[in-house]
Design a protein around this motif. Structure first.
Motif, PDB file in Angstrom:
ATOM      1  N   GLN A 175     -14.546  49.816  -3.819  1.00 15.39           N
ATOM      2  CA  GLN A 175     -14.405  48.650  -2.946  1.00 15.39           C
ATOM      3  C   GLN A 175     -15.149  47.420  -3.456  1.00 15.39           C
ATOM      4  O   GLN A 175     -15.255  46.422  -2.760  1.00 15.39           O
ATOM      5  N   VAL A 176     -15.643  47.487  -4.690  1.00 13.93           N
ATOM      6  CA  VAL A 176     -16.262  46.322  -5.325  1.00 13.93           C
ATOM      7  C   VAL A 176     -15.262  45.737  -6.310  1.00 13.93           C
ATOM      8  O   VAL A 176     -14.843  46.419  -7.253  1.00 13.93           O
ATOM      9  N   VAL A 177     -14.847  44.508  -6.074  1.00 15.10           N
ATOM     10  CA  VAL A 177     -13.788  43.919  -6.892  1.00 15.10           C
ATOM     11  C   VAL A 177     -14.313  43.008  -7.988  1.00 15.10           C
ATOM     12  O   VAL A 177     -13.572  42.648  -8.902  1.00 15.10           O
ATOM     13  N   ARG A 178     -15.584  42.611  -7.888  1.00 16.17           N
ATOM     14  CA  ARG A 178     -16.141  41.747  -8.927  1.00 16.17           C
ATOM     15  C   ARG A 178     -17.663  41.836  -8.900  1.00 16.17           C
ATOM     16  O   ARG A 178     -18.273  41.916  -7.826  1.00 16.17           O
ATOM     17  N   THR A 179     -18.256  41.849 -10.077  1.00 18.77           N
ATOM     18  CA  THR A 179     -19.708  41.703 -10.186  1.00 18.77           C
ATOM     19  C   THR A 179     -19.980  40.625 -11.226  1.00 18.77           C
ATOM     20  O   THR A 179     -19.184  40.424 -12.151  1.00 18.77           O
ATOM     21  N   HIS A 180     -21.093  39.938 -11.051  1.00 12.33           N
ATOM     22  CA  HIS A 180     -21.443  38.895 -12.032  1.00 12.33           C
ATOM     23  C   HIS A 180     -22.959  38.777 -12.093  1.00 12.33           C
ATOM     24  O   HIS A 180     -23.616  38.549 -11.073  1.00 12.33           O
ATOM     25  N   LEU A 181     -23.503  38.945 -13.290  1.00  9.88           N
ATOM     26  CA  LEU A 181     -24.937  38.805 -13.500  1.00  9.88           C
ATOM     27  C   LEU A 181     -25.218  37.394 -13.991  1.00  9.88           C
ATOM     28  O   LEU A 181     -24.674  36.964 -15.013  1.00  9.88           O
ATOM     29  N   ILE A 182     -26.035  36.662 -13.258  1.00 13.94           N
ATOM     30  CA  ILE A 182     -26.355  35.272 -13.607  1.00 13.94           C
ATOM     31  C   ILE A 182     -27.587  35.205 -14.493  1.00 13.94           C
ATOM     32  O   ILE A 182     -27.606  34.525 -15.516  1.00 13.94           O
ATOM     33  N   ALA A 183     -28.654  35.923 -14.107  1.00 12.48           N
ATOM     34  CA  ALA A 183     -29.908  35.890 -14.853  1.00 12.48           C
ATOM     35  C   ALA A 183     -29.792  36.690 -16.147  1.00 12.48           C
ATOM     36  O   ALA A 183     -29.031  37.659 -16.224  1.00 12.48           O
ATOM     37  N   GLN A 184     -30.551  36.277 -17.147  1.00  7.98           N
ATOM     38  CA  GLN A 184     -30.592  36.967 -18.432  1.00  7.98           C
ATOM     39  C   GLN A 184     -31.986  37.531 -18.669  1.00  7.98           C
ATOM     40  O   GLN A 184     -32.972  36.967 -18.201  1.00  7.98           O
ATOM     41  N   PRO A 185     -32.099  38.653 -19.401  1.00  9.97           N
ATOM     42  CA  PRO A 185     -33.413  39.214 -19.671  1.00  9.97           C
ATOM     43  C   PRO A 185     -34.359  38.176 -20.286  1.00  9.97           C
ATOM     44  O   PRO A 185     -33.967  37.446 -21.205  1.00  9.97           O
ATOM     45  N   GLY A 186     -35.554  38.097 -19.723  1.00  9.06           N
ATOM     46  CA  GLY A 186     -36.536  37.125 -20.199  1.00  9.06           C
ATOM     47  C   GLY A 186     -36.581  35.849 -19.393  1.00  9.06           C
ATOM     48  O   GLY A 186     -37.502  35.034 -19.556  1.00  9.06           O
ATOM     49  N   ASP A 187     -35.590  35.635 -18.496  1.00  3.93           N
ATOM     50  CA  ASP A 187     -35.598  34.430 -17.651  1.00  3.93           C
ATOM     51  C   ASP A 187     -36.775  34.479 -16.678  1.00  3.93           C
ATOM     52  O   ASP A 187     -37.076  35.531 -16.098  1.00  3.93           O
ATOM     53  N   ALA A 188     -37.415  33.332 -16.486  1.00  4.97           N
ATOM     54  CA  ALA A 188     -38.457  33.228 -15.463  1.00  4.97           C
ATOM     55  C   ALA A 188     -37.780  33.135 -14.105  1.00  4.97           C
ATOM     56  O   ALA A 188     -36.879  32.304 -13.909  1.00  4.97           O
ATOM     57  N   VAL A 189     -38.168  33.993 -13.163  1.00  4.62           N
ATOM     58  CA  VAL A 189     -37.551  34.010 -11.834  1.00  4.62           C
ATOM     59  C   VAL A 189     -38.641  33.974 -10.769  1.00  4.62           C
ATOM     60  O   VAL A 189     -39.808  34.230 -11.036  1.00  4.62           O
TER      61      VAL A 189
ATOM     62  N   GLY B 148     -27.569  37.210  -9.330  1.00  2.00           N
ATOM     63  CA  GLY B 148     -26.263  37.803  -9.569  1.00  2.00           C
ATOM     64  C   GLY B 148     -25.569  38.061  -8.243  1.00  2.00           C
ATOM     65  O   GLY B 148     -26.166  37.858  -7.182  1.00  2.00           O
ATOM     66  N   TYR B 149     -24.297  38.495  -8.301  1.00  2.00           N
ATOM     67  CA  TYR B 149     -23.580  38.781  -7.059  1.00  2.00           C
ATOM     68  C   TYR B 149     -22.546  39.865  -7.278  1.00  2.00           C
ATOM     69  O   TYR B 149     -22.179  40.199  -8.401  1.00  2.00           O
ATOM     70  N   PHE B 150     -22.085  40.415  -6.163  1.00  2.00           N
ATOM     71  CA  PHE B 150     -20.949  41.333  -6.192  1.00  2.00           C
ATOM     72  C   PHE B 150     -20.111  41.083  -4.943  1.00  2.00           C
ATOM     73  O   PHE B 150     -20.606  40.569  -3.938  1.00  2.00           O
ATOM     74  N   ILE B 151     -18.823  41.438  -5.014  1.00  2.00           N
ATOM     75  CA  ILE B 151     -17.876  41.177  -3.928  1.00  2.00           C
ATOM     76  C   ILE B 151     -17.275  42.497  -3.460  1.00  2.00           C
ATOM     77  O   ILE B 151     -16.806  43.298  -4.281  1.00  2.00           O
ATOM     78  N   THR B 152     -17.323  42.709  -2.151  1.00  2.00           N
ATOM     79  CA  THR B 152     -16.754  43.925  -1.557  1.00  2.00           C
ATOM     80  C   THR B 152     -15.505  43.595  -0.760  1.00  2.00           C
ATOM     81  O   THR B 152     -15.356  42.480  -0.255  1.00  2.00           O
TER      82      THR B 152
END
Length: 417
Positions: free
Chosen positions: A357-371, A382-386
């Motif tokens: 039931q997850v139709v899309r995932t998207h990772l915005i942050a990259q390893p090493g990014d300051a958060v 990041g996000y995901f869509i159900t």
């Protein structure tokens, strides 16, 4: 269907979907941009036919660039594809005799103080507000309206520098920061005038609409869950709303009234509303399809509606088809950091792709990014869509999956400060 020449002013964020639809419809797509690097930067490389490079922050530069191009007198539509240039695009479209949102309406949608004045003049329920320039004015306005209040820029977006203010101490700290906020996306200037607004209690929604001569051809309500105060970051959208459904008509009516107040009677819109104890109160109006994947994904998954296709057809003065093809539900959930640190990964995120039931995932942050703890939409990782048969199921699944994710932070190497 005859091929038309359609120009978009700086596709980005929600606007990329505009360019894609027009390109897939077979139109001649022209992107008017401030830099040749922007198609790659904003993700629309390969879905346009030509670029016009100019200063999109300047009406005259925009107009002259079109007139000096091979498309002078040949454009069939000029469509704003970024919030920040929407009023400038509207003005240039009027000068070229092309269809679009009236300039005055687009200007009010872009400037929250002008919109608030229009709501007040037309009896549309909003928030008490004062426009201020100095800390002293902000303090006087806060005391007049009564704490808690909200401090925000008049012409920014994505919850940038929007502050929940409990006290004079909060106000001083926030005002010192907001006056240094001079430039936003694409180098658009932030006005040195700010709003102090009454803080509205209650759940938050957005109303997705498509108007024709003031009457909705399509309408639905999206429920929003936001981050804990003092920030207002949107974390989960569910469409259609799973809650307060008995007050949907009230929310829609308030949204339509707000659009009429600022002069938008045709085309798509995304109106943010809070349902307070005294009824719906308008937060803000956007004279374009909703961002945050509401229009590009949730509307498509829930109803089979492509609001971008309908919008392109509106600008081209073609018949608009915007009926629901099915009735299901969808939700989007955003992952955020719970502390400051260097991002490494999101434990469990990759496995979401296999969920039926997850139709899309998207990772915005990259390893090493300051958060850090999210203060605006820019800080989401990041996000995901159900999807589900009912809004309650889509929302609960999104919340359940979100709770199972864990942000992993990079460990500092020994001996490195």
């Amino acid at each position: 269907m005859s091929i038309k020449t359609v120009a978009f002013v700086e596709p980005s964020f929600y606007g990329v979907s505009f360019a894609r639809v027009a390109y897939e419809q077979g139109h001649n797509v022209i992107s008017i941009v401030s830099s040749t690097e922007n198609p790659q930067k904003y993700g629309y490389e390969g879905i346009y036919h030509d670029l016009i490079v100019t200063d999109i922050r300047d009406e005259e530069a925009l107009y002259q660039a079109i007139q000096a191009s091979p498309y002078a007198g040949k454009l069939d539509a000029l469509i704003p594809a970024t919030d920040y240039a929407s009023h400038l695009t509207a003005r240039v479209a009027e000068r070229l005799g092309l269809r679009g949102i009236p300039y005055e309406a687009a200007l009010k949608a872009r400037n929250k103080d002008l919109a608030r004045q229009a709501y007040a003049e037309h009896g549309v329920p909003g928030a008490k507000f004062k426009k201020v320039k100095t800390y002293e004015e902000a303090l006087a306005a806060s005391e007049e309206i009564g704490f808690p209040v909200v401090l925000k820029p008049t012409n920014a977006a994505s919850s940038q520098n929007v502050y929940f203010i409990h006290s004079e101490t909060d106000l001083k700290a926030a005002f010192d920061i907001i006056v240094e906020f001079k430039v936003t996306y694409m180098d658009f200037k932030v006005r040195d005038e700010y709003l102090i607004e009454e803080y509205l209690e209650g759940p938050e929604f957005s109303v997705e609409l498509f108007l024709s001569e003031g009457v909705p051809l399509f309408q639905t309500v999206t429920e929003k869950l936001t981050s804990p105060l003092p920030y207002f970051v949107e974390l989960v959208h569910t469409l259609p709303t799973p809650s307060y459904t008995e007050q949907e008509e009230d929310l829609i009516r308030a949204a339509v009234d707000a659009l009429h107040a600022i002069g938008i009677v045709n085309g798509p819109s995304h109106v943010e509303v809070k349902l307070t104890p005294s009824g719906p109160r308008i937060i803000e109006v956007n004279g374009r399809p909703g961002g945050d994947n509401i229009s590009s994904d949730l509307l498509v998954q829930a109803f089979g509606i492509d609001i971008f296709e309908a919008t392109v057809n509106y600008y081209l003065n073609r018949p608009i088809e915007i009926g629901k093809k099915h009735e299901r539900a969808a939700a989007i959930a955003y992952v955020t950091a719970d502390q400051e640190g260097l991002f490494e990964s999101i434990d469990g995120f990759a496995a979401l792709q296999a969920h039926p039931q997850v139709v899309r995932t998207h990772l915005i942050a990259q390893p090493g990014d300051a958060v850090a703890v999210a203060k605006s939409s820019d800080d989401r990782l990041g996000y995901f869509i159900t999807t589900a048969e009912t809004p309650q199921e889509a929302k609960q699944l999104a919340l359940q999956l979100l709770s199972n994710l864990q942000v992993v932070y990079r460990q500092q190497e020994a001996g490195i400060a």
